[in-house]
Scaffold this active site. Structure first.
Site, PDB file in Angstrom:
ATOM      1  CD  GLN A 175      -1.357  -2.383   1.866  1.00  0.00           C
ATOM      2  OE1 GLN A 175      -0.152  -2.559   1.988  1.00  0.00           O
ATOM      3  NE2 GLN A 175      -2.239  -3.278   2.250  1.00  0.00           N
ATOM      4  CD  GLU A 510      -3.633  -7.521   6.541  1.00  0.00           C
ATOM      5  OE1 GLU A 510      -3.127  -7.016   7.567  1.00  0.00           O
ATOM      6  OE2 GLU A 510      -2.992  -8.215   5.745  1.00  0.00           O
TER       7      GLU A 510
END
Length: 614
Positions: A175, A510
């Site tokens: 990311q 997540e």
């Protein structure tokens, strides 16, 4: 192993201890100091952009350029939680040759960008690479933590390298490492580094407004979003590969293989970028588009408006926030030069059309519970290229976009929306941090393009009662579109969407790793919290290509009742949803509401739902 069979398990070390011997450090510093002494051009505008903006010109000796970029890479490649920030800018022209290529790595907090009106105005014969990070503790070489860096507005004619690395541009990232406005020709492009020692995992990236002539090797990238580009092909999928407005993208085939492909991007706006002209530097602000496809820079009339650098207040760390706000109120835009800024009161954007552009991942750190950035509900504001950190005193919100009482008063509009691009938030990680909400959007017609909102799972100040944060993103405004949304580890709902007509293309999540027990992570008879919550009152919402993963490393027995929650209404449609249980720790009982099979420590998945609608 064939690329199509790569299904890696993702987990980061809870803490990385990376040390170096004093002698090695001394050698590194000496090399860096020597490279700093190499000739570098002043900013072409004559403005003082600070010592960490380095502008290269084609007439500089290639050896000097190579020494400088290598020294910065050596300093930054392992500096995951460091304070160094750099922007490496290339003036129009050609660098390197096929016989003598310019090849270098991009480390943490480093932006590499061309200064041309088109990517093809700046050609690098060689490669600009991100490789696996190899840890000294014996845990191997991975790209799972390769965050916080960027590349844009360049033509890379891939050349050079030896053996496994020959003629390949490696961009092995996770990311917060966008690749934008690129033209890559000659050699191949790989989103994983298959040359370094294993396990070679990578987990999530963002590619936009780019042309890649050859097939892109996805490899072990567990999820990836590609928007408004032209590519020669795509090698394989793992869990959640999403494309919108991409010429050459694989056909829609979710869940086997898990490609989500939209022919166009519903709404988007490319990131502002610096350009060198005869009068100096200026910033080009592209227009908003709807139902678009392909790259913007090959289309007539795509350039948008141009703002000379003289219309910006050029800020440096330590500058008075009051002075910055006075300049903004007086009609200036804001250019944040590389560095870490202590923000004890909000930078407040009140004027329509204001541009806030960060260089070198300029970082705003909340002090005394401040909200570092507040944007009024006015049209055309564009904020891009910044990182916002929580501080040790809890902030109610880190980035506030509009307020409820401002809505409907001639503010952000579909034709000229408030836009956020490459905005990254952290709660914990580099230091202790607390924030109730990361980004709160109260305006209508807002574009969110490549946001990573992260409650830290490793680094400093990390723990269930230390880096506390309820929710990464709260959307109260209507007609808000997110393209490339990464939100991770928040302690309650990671995303709450209260506004009508919301759209998200690509979502990666997540759930929190560190809940100590089920009693600490449940509510109203529901175990855990959903990653993405569409409010019960919403009647129209769309989501395409979304993955949520569970890894509860403190208590592997924890359950989340569901990963996605949405009302059953005709206008609410969720497509191509994925859940996974990582490393045999944690259970998600259902994918969306009570639909979809469980992923468990003994059945890690993925489990999918192709369509959920009322």
């Amino acid at each position: 192993m064939p690329l199509s069979s790569l299904h890696p398990v993702r987990a980061r070390a809870s803490r990385r201890q990376l040390g170096a011997a004093a002698a090695a450090l001394a050698v590194l510093l000496a090399v860096f100091a020597s490279a700093q002494g190499a000739s570098a051009a002043p900013p072409p505008s004559g403005a003082d952009l600070g010592p960490n903006v380095i502008v290269f010109t084609p007439d500089m000796p290639q050896s000097a350029i190579q020494a400088k970029v290598d020294a910065i890479a050596a300093q930054q490649v392992d500096s995951e939680m460091g304070t160094g920030r750099y922007a490496l800018l290339f003036a129009p022209g050609t660098y390197g040759t096929p016989a003598n290529p310019l090849r270098f790595q991009v480390g943490y907090y480093t932006e590499v960008a061309g200064l041309g009106a088109s990517p093809d105005d700046v050609t690098i014969n060689g490669s600009v690479d991100v490789y696996n990070r190899c840890f000294t503790d014996g845990s191997g070489c991975i790209a799972l933590d390769n965050f916080w860096r960027s590349i844009s507005n360049l033509h890379i004619a891939v050349a050079g390298g030896t053996g496994c690395q020959a003629n390949t541009e490696f961009w092995a990232v996770s990311q917060a490492a966008p690749m934008r406005r690129m033209d890559i020709t000659g050699g191949g492009v790989s989103l994983m580094d298959y040359c370094s020692a294993g396990p070679m995992y990578a987990s999530g990236g963002f590619l936009a407004d780019s042309k890649v002539a050859k097939t892109i090797v996805n490899g072990s990238q567990q999820q990836f979003y590609t928007r408004n580009s032209t590519i020669g092909g795509w090698s394989n999928a793992v869990w959640n590969q999403v494309f919108s407005g991409v010429q050459g993208a694989p056909a829609q085939s979710f869940p086997s293989p898990p490609y989500t492909t939209l022919p166009t991007t519903p709404a988007s706006r490319e990131k502002p970028y610096l350009v060198q002209g005869t009068a100096g530097l200026s910033v080009v602000v592209p227009p908003a588009t709807t139902n678009s496809t392909g790259v913007s820079w090959s289309q007539a009339g795509s350039a948008g408006r141009t703002i000379p650098l003289s219309d910006f207040v050029v800020a440096k760390p330590g500058d008075s926030i009051s002075r910055i706000n006075a300049a903004l109120a007086g009609g200036k835009n804001l250019l944040l030069t590389p560095g870490v800024y202590s923000i004890d009161r909000s930078i407040h954007v009140k004027r329509a059309g204001t541009v806030v552009l960060g260089l070198g991942l300029a970082t705003l750190t909340a002090e005394n519970g401040s909200t570092p950035l507040v944007i009024d509900d006015v049209p055309g504001v564009d904020v891009a290229g910044i990182t916002v950190d929580a501080g040790p005193v809890n902030s109610d919100v880190l980035v506030q976009v509009g307020t409820k009482h401002q809505r409907g008063r001639g503010g952000s509009s579909a034709a000229d929306p408030i836009s956020l691009q490459d905005v990254f938030l952290r709660v914990g990680g580099p230091h202790a941090g607390k924030a109730t909400v990361g980004v709160q959007v109260d305006s209508d017609h807002v574009l969110l393009d490549d946001l990573w909102l992260w409650r830290a799972d490793h680094g400093a100040g990390v723990g269930w009662t230390q880096n506390t944060s309820d929710t990464g993103l709260v959307v109260n405004g209507d007609d808000v579109t997110a393209t490339g949304l990464f939100v991770e580890h928040f302690q309650k709902y990671n995303v709450i969407w209260n506004g009508e007509n919301g759209r998200t293309v690509f979502f990666q999540n997540e759930l929190p790793y560190d809940a100590p027990n089920q009693a600490a992570w449940q509510h109203d008879g529901t175990l855990g919290y959903a990653a993405y919550k569409v409010a019960d009152s919403v009647t129209t919402h769309e989501l395409w290509g979304a993955g949520s993963y569970i890894y509860t490393n403190v208590d592997p027995t924890l359950h989340a009742t569901r990963a996605f929650e949405a009302p059953v209404a005709p206008g609410v449609r969720l497509y191509d949803l994925t859940t996974v249980s990582l490393n045999k720790a944690g259970t998600i009982d259902h994918v969306v509401n009570d639909t979809g099979n469980a992923v468990t420590p003994s059945h890690q998945g993925p489990e999918t739902v192709v369509e959920f609608s009322g």
